[in-house]
Design a protein around this motif. Structure first.
Motif, short mmCIF file in Angstrom:
data_model
loop_
_atom_site.label_atom_id
_atom_site.label_comp_id
_atom_site.label_asym_id
_atom_site.label_seq_id
_atom_site.Cartn_x
_atom_site.Cartn_y
_atom_site.Cartn_z
N VAL A 631 0.83 -1.21 0.00
CA VAL A 631 0.00 0.00 0.00
C VAL A 631 0.86 1.26 0.00
N MET A 632 1.94 1.24 0.78
CA MET A 632 2.73 2.46 0.96
C MET A 632 3.67 2.76 -0.20
N ALA A 633 4.14 1.74 -0.90
CA ALA A 633 5.14 1.96 -1.96
C ALA A 633 4.66 2.97 -3.01
N PRO A 634 3.48 2.80 -3.63
CA PRO A 634 3.07 3.78 -4.64
C PRO A 634 2.80 5.17 -4.07
N ILE A 635 2.37 5.23 -2.80
CA ILE A 635 2.11 6.54 -2.19
C ILE A 635 3.41 7.31 -2.01
N VAL A 636 4.41 6.67 -1.43
CA VAL A 636 5.70 7.33 -1.19
C VAL A 636 6.34 7.73 -2.52
N ILE A 637 6.39 6.79 -3.47
CA ILE A 637 7.01 7.07 -4.77
C ILE A 637 6.24 8.17 -5.49
N GLY A 638 4.92 8.16 -5.41
CA GLY A 638 4.10 9.15 -6.10
C GLY A 638 4.36 10.56 -5.63
N PHE A 639 4.59 10.74 -4.33
CA PHE A 639 4.85 12.08 -3.83
C PHE A 639 6.28 12.54 -4.14
N ILE A 640 7.17 11.60 -4.41
CA ILE A 640 8.52 11.97 -4.86
C ILE A 640 8.47 12.45 -6.31
N SER A 641 7.85 11.64 -7.18
CA SER A 641 7.78 11.98 -8.61
C SER A 641 6.69 11.15 -9.27
#
Length: 739
Positions: A631-641
């Motif tokens: 769940v967290m991987a796409p959220i963290v990556i999405g806010f980076i770029s």
């Protein structure tokens, strides 16, 4: 057909499916439950399965509430500027509830059907097939019924709240964004159901196999094996509730992503045909409705005769449903799409004109690819086929060569499915663009009710064999349940291949929906370092996720093995009964009266419930970490770029699909190699048989977490990451592109 007619038709057909499912489960419950001992064993299995499900759902309820609050707040904060609001949390909770309820209904039906299947096997093969398939069909009907009822009810609600959505534009995207929360709820439950169920079933299976078969020389379903009830419970929590949640998620994801991509066709339809309304948006729902009706029609063709092949009966029902679905879908597409075609501008192919028959080709391509992947999977995993034969031959030289050959078979098995999926993608895109890819995914899943019924049939047949063994019903009855179980192993392998193929197309269509929501601001160019990093992380995640799942199985299995050994050593009645049972088994005869007395004295002495508790505790504890990571991987990556997130979605799909095929097929091949060696016995292999059997049991034990934990869970991983990206797209757009 008018927009209102379709909107009301969806929940109407959903209720039809649920009512028919209720009729099927009542018919199953009216069948003979067998002897008092059979009913007791069935109760043990049912109690263990429902206790696991209740504990899992209690744990997940807190997680669902937490995610709903965060999701609602995040979408409310960006508001109307991004065509979303806090009501998405309602869709999310309803999606999670419907998925969980479908799992509960399917599990209740399966655990009711297992002992009745064993009882019917005393009469004949077809009688047992009918009970097992009826029990499995309830799972399929519950999935499609609750999926369409939940989705259709939300659509009715949101169209009443935002009636201007019928005219296209931002209100339409608002309704679709709110509906997408239903998909996330289904995905979240699916992940934990698959991972938790997979850990449970394989911890129990490994303990039953290694101590029971290898160390003590008794079958895993033998009543003297303390892990046997936990093993049978695991078949239900992993292959009924887990598979049901998996395909529930794929089904919903394919429908919603194709509806979102259909919104891009809306203007073209309006320009080409006055009053076309939301035809391209509602067409996926109409295709799903046709698939439900076709599946119910196919149920009536499933039958066999004494001495016949149950697989042919199951295939007859599946193919009949597929043919009817194709005919109905072609008619629906021709009715909904203008004869003159539709000119669409999408984010990848630019401006193109597509004809109604192009969408039909895309749907059929998806259906054919699903059938093809199933046939390929059967080839690589079925007994007496060259891949499994090669593992059987390698077992003559020991455990290591058995493992090496099984890994090679699994790696080889990725080639053809990947080519089939690639072909389906290219055909669908050529004839109908991104919308065609989404419709191809839906085409593959349109007859999910009967496909899931044949898959859920497998663990019911497996449990029936366990009940027959533990109840000592005799060789004739066990021969019938073994025949059903052998077909169940094949349907399970085919189901896993089918689930992987549908996951690939669904993930791709969800990714396209994410790109559409981002309004073309995501540029997936491998020369971009952010995209490259996203690709690398995406390719890594399935390996990390699989390692976490398999380590969880390994740790839980160690506790199970120690517990089974402890019971054999500390419960005084078990050892003498074990020796008596082994003597009779080795001489292929029924126990003598004296041996029977010793065996009977051990009845009920094994502590089955403690083994169930060990597997349940391990599954609940170990399923959280991989779930949170997904769940967290796409959220963290999405806010980076957002470009990095685009790369992540591509990487996790490519790596996850290939790894899932490898894990599932190698595990399935090892499993059937073990069964083939056991069936061929001393008659073919002579003095080599005993060591070959031990080698193939080792291969099967290694393959268990491959095919029943890590492999199937990867389907959820790649879809969940894509669903999360699609859901948070409005929030990411507001964050990265303010104003």
């Amino acid at each position: 057909m008018s927009t209102n007619a379709i909107v009301y038709l969806v929940p109407g057909v959903a209720i039809l499916a649920l009512v028919y499912g209720l009729m099927r489960i009542r018919w199953v419950q009216d069948q003979d439950p067998g002897t008092e001992r059979m009913q007791l064993i069935g109760k043990w299995i049912s109690d263990g399965a429902m206790a696991f499900l209740a504990r899992e759902y209690r744990t997940l309820a807190l997680f669902v509430v937490l995610v709903a609050v965060i999701l609602g707040f995040a979408n409310a904060s960006v508001g109307a500027s991004q065509n979303t609001n806090g009501l998405i949390a309602l869709s999310f909770v309803l999606g999670a509830f419907c998925s969980a309820l479908a799992g509960y209904i399917g599990m209740k039906s399966a655990t009711s059907a297992n002992m009745r299947t064993a009882a019917a096997a005393r009469i004949g093969l077809n009688e047992a097939l009918q009970v097992a398939f009826a029990g499995g069909s309830v799972m399929g009907l519950a999935v499609v019924g609750l999926a369409l009822l939940g989705l259709g009810s939300l659509l009715l609600l949101f169209l009443r709240m935002y009636p201007e959505a019928i005219n296209g534009g931002d209100p339409t995207m608002l309704v679709l964004n709110l509906l997408s929360g239903f998909s996330l709820g289904a995905s979240l439950i699916a992940l934990f159901a698959r991972v938790g169920g997979g850990i449970f079933t394989k911890a129990a299976d490994v303990g039953a196999d290694l101590v029971g078969k290898v160390e003590e020389g008794i079958p895993e379903d033998h009543p003297l094996n303390p892990a046997t009830i936990a093993d049978n419970v695991g078949d239900n929590v992993g292959d009924v509730a887990g598979m049901g949640a998996d395909l529930f998620e794929s089904y919903i994801g394919a429908i919603i992503s194709s509806m979102i991509l259909g919104a891009a066709w809306f203007g073209g339809l309006e320009a080409a045909k006055e009053g076309a309304g939301l035809n391209a948006v509602l067409l996926p729902l109409l295709v799903a409705v046709i698939g439900v009706v076709a599946s119910i029609f196919g149920f009536f063709f499933v039958k066999t005769k004494e001495g016949g092949d149950p697989q042919q009966g199951l295939n007859r029902g599946t193919f009949s449903a597929g043919v009817l679905m194709v005919i109905g879908t072609i008619g629906a597409i021709k009715m909904m799409v203008p004869e003159s075609g539709v000119t669409v501008v999408d984010i990848i192919s630019g401006e193109n004109t597509y004809q109604w028959w192009g969408i039909a080709v895309a749907v059929v391509a998806g259906l054919i690819s699903g059938i093809s992947i199933g046939m390929i999977t059967e080839w690589y995993t079925a007994t007496e086929r060259s891949p499994v034969e090669s593992i059987v031959t390698s077992s003559r030289t020991g455990h290591a060569t058995t493992i090496i050959q099984g890994i090679a078979v699994g790696m080889n098995s990725t080639t053809l499915p990947v080519l089939v999926i690639s072909g389906a993608i290219l055909v669908a895109f050529h004839f109908a663009g991104l919308y065609g890819i989404a419709m191809a995914a839906l085409g593959m899943l349109s007859t999910i009710a009967i496909q899931l019924a044949t898959d859920a049939y497998g663990p019911i047949a497996d449990n029936a064999g366990g009940v027959a063994e533990m109840s000592r019903l005799g060789r004739d009855v066990r021969a019938r349940t073994d025949k059903l179980d052998a077909v169940g192993n094949t349907t399970a392998a085919i189901g896993k291949g089918f689930a992987i193929g549908s996951a690939a197309l669904t993930a791709l269509s969800l990714t396209a929906a994410f790109l559409t929501k981002m309004n073309g601001e995501v540029n997936i160019d491998a020369a971009n370092p952010y995209v490259l990093v996203g690709l690398l992380i995406g390719c890594m995640l399935p390996f990390r996720f699989s390692a976490m799942a398999m380590l969880a199985v390994g740790n839980a299995a160690q506790d199970m093995i120690q517990e089974v050994r402890r019971q054999f050593n500390e419960i005084p009645e078990l050892r003498p009964a074990l020796a008596a049972a082994n003597r009779a088994e080795s001489e292929e005869r029924d126990p003598t009266p004296e041996e029977a007395k010793i065996i009977h004295a051990a009845d009920g002495k094994a502590d089955y419930s403690h083994c169930v508790e060990i597997a349940t505790g391990a599954a609940i504890k170990k399923m959280m970490a991989p779930g949170v990571m997904a769940v967290m991987a796409p959220i963290v990556i999405g806010f980076i770029s957002v470009d990095m997130l685009g790369g992540l979605l591509v990487g996790v799909t490519i790596s996850g699909v290939c790894l899932a095929i490898f894990l599932s097929n190698s595990g399935g091949a090892w499993d059937n190699a073990k069964k083939q060696v056991k069936d061929e016995g001393h008659d073919k292999w002579g003095s080599e048989h005993e060591e070959m059997h031990k080698s193939t049991v080792t291969g099967d034990t290694v393959g268990d977490p491959f095919k029943d934990t890590a492999g199937p869970s990867l389907n959820i991983l790649i879809k969940l990451i894509s669903v999360v990206a699609m859901i948070i797209a409005p929030v990411l757009y507001a964050y990265h592109f303010p104003g």
